[in-house]
Write a protein that holds these residues in place. Sequence first.
Motif, mmCIF file in Angstrom:
data_model
loop_
_atom_site.group_PDB
_atom_site.id
_atom_site.type_symbol
_atom_site.label_atom_id
_atom_site.label_comp_id
_atom_site.label_asym_id
_atom_site.label_seq_id
_atom_site.Cartn_x
_atom_site.Cartn_y
_atom_site.Cartn_z
ATOM 1 N N VAL A 1 -3.678 14.957 20.131
ATOM 2 C CA VAL A 1 -3.893 16.181 20.908
ATOM 3 C C VAL A 1 -5.368 16.555 20.901
ATOM 4 O O VAL A 1 -5.941 16.899 21.942
ATOM 5 C CB VAL A 1 -3.021 17.337 20.365
ATOM 6 C CG1 VAL A 1 -3.429 18.660 20.961
ATOM 7 C CG2 VAL A 1 -1.559 17.051 20.621
ATOM 8 N N ILE A 2 -5.994 16.472 19.738
ATOM 9 C CA ILE A 2 -7.420 16.812 19.646
ATOM 10 C C ILE A 2 -8.260 15.840 20.464
ATOM 11 O O ILE A 2 -9.205 16.244 21.145
ATOM 12 C CB ILE A 2 -7.868 16.850 18.179
ATOM 13 C CG1 ILE A 2 -7.294 18.092 17.513
ATOM 14 C CG2 ILE A 2 -9.379 16.826 18.048
ATOM 15 C CD1 ILE A 2 -7.515 18.174 16.037
ATOM 16 N N ILE B 1 -7.739 16.731 24.233
ATOM 17 C CA ILE B 1 -8.501 17.926 24.600
ATOM 18 C C ILE B 1 -9.997 17.662 24.481
ATOM 19 O O ILE B 1 -10.785 18.155 25.292
ATOM 20 C CB ILE B 1 -8.073 19.124 23.724
ATOM 21 C CG1 ILE B 1 -6.625 19.498 24.025
ATOM 22 C CG2 ILE B 1 -8.984 20.324 23.933
ATOM 23 C CD1 ILE B 1 -6.033 20.495 23.057
ATOM 24 N N TYR C 1 -12.566 16.523 27.396
ATOM 25 C CA TYR C 1 -13.266 17.471 28.257
ATOM 26 C C TYR C 1 -14.538 18.015 27.621
ATOM 27 O O TYR C 1 -15.373 18.573 28.301
ATOM 28 C CB TYR C 1 -12.332 18.626 28.616
ATOM 29 C CG TYR C 1 -11.105 18.169 29.350
ATOM 30 C CD1 TYR C 1 -11.186 17.712 30.661
ATOM 31 C CD2 TYR C 1 -9.866 18.152 28.728
ATOM 32 C CE1 TYR C 1 -10.065 17.263 31.329
ATOM 33 C CE2 TYR C 1 -8.731 17.717 29.387
ATOM 34 C CZ TYR C 1 -8.840 17.274 30.696
ATOM 35 O OH TYR C 1 -7.736 16.835 31.359
#
Length: 63
Positions: free
Chosen positions: A23-24, A27, A30
Amino acid sequence: MNAVKLVKKLLINTVLGAVLLAVINFIGLYFNFYIALNIYSALIIGVLGVPGLVLLIFLKFMI
Protein backbone atom coordinates in the motif's frame (compact mmCIF):
# COMPACT_ATOMS: atom_id res chain seq x y z
CA MET A 1 5.82 -19.41 23.86
CA ASN A 2 5.83 -22.60 21.86
CA ALA A 3 7.01 -22.95 18.29
CA VAL A 4 3.55 -22.98 16.72
CA LYS A 5 2.57 -19.67 18.30
CA LEU A 6 5.92 -18.15 17.30
CA VAL A 7 5.54 -19.22 13.67
CA LYS A 8 1.93 -18.04 13.62
CA LYS A 9 2.89 -14.61 14.97
CA LEU A 10 5.79 -14.35 12.51
CA LEU A 11 3.48 -15.24 9.62
CA ILE A 12 0.84 -12.72 10.67
CA ASN A 13 3.48 -9.98 11.07
CA THR A 14 4.95 -10.80 7.67
CA VAL A 15 1.62 -10.76 5.86
CA LEU A 16 0.44 -7.57 7.54
CA GLY A 17 3.77 -5.85 6.91
CA ALA A 18 3.85 -6.96 3.27
CA VAL A 19 0.33 -5.67 2.66
CA LEU A 20 1.15 -2.34 4.28
CA LEU A 21 4.40 -2.15 2.31
CA ALA A 22 2.48 -2.74 -0.93
CA VAL A 23 0.00 0.00 0.00
CA ILE A 24 2.80 2.41 0.88
CA ASN A 25 4.64 1.63 -2.36
CA PHE A 26 1.43 2.11 -4.37
CA ILE A 27 0.69 5.47 -2.75
CA GLY A 28 4.36 6.38 -2.89
CA LEU A 29 4.34 6.19 -6.68
CA TYR A 30 2.64 9.58 -6.69
CA PHE A 31 5.26 11.06 -4.35
CA ASN A 32 8.37 9.35 -5.77
CA PHE A 33 8.71 7.19 -2.64
CA TYR A 34 9.48 3.47 -2.84
CA ILE A 35 10.81 0.87 -0.41
CA ALA A 36 12.34 -2.10 -2.18
CA LEU A 37 11.17 -5.53 -1.10
CA ASN A 38 14.32 -7.60 -0.65
CA ILE A 39 15.47 -10.20 1.86
CA TYR A 40 16.55 -7.61 4.43
CA SER A 41 13.37 -5.57 4.38
CA ALA A 42 11.30 -8.79 4.43
CA LEU A 43 13.18 -10.01 7.50
CA ILE A 44 12.78 -6.68 9.29
CA ILE A 45 9.06 -6.58 8.53
CA GLY A 46 8.64 -10.26 9.39
CA VAL A 47 10.32 -10.03 12.77
CA LEU A 48 9.17 -6.58 13.85
CA GLY A 49 5.88 -6.29 11.98
CA VAL A 50 4.37 -2.81 11.65
CA PRO A 51 7.08 -1.16 13.81
CA GLY A 52 9.62 -2.65 11.39
CA LEU A 53 7.81 -1.02 8.51
CA VAL A 54 7.86 2.30 10.34
CA LEU A 55 11.59 1.78 10.90
CA LEU A 56 12.15 1.20 7.17
CA ILE A 57 10.19 4.34 6.31
CA PHE A 58 12.21 6.33 8.84
CA LEU A 59 15.48 4.97 7.44
CA LYS A 60 14.36 5.76 3.89
CA PHE A 61 13.80 9.40 4.87
CA MET A 62 17.19 9.52 6.61
CA ILE A 63 19.12 8.41 3.52
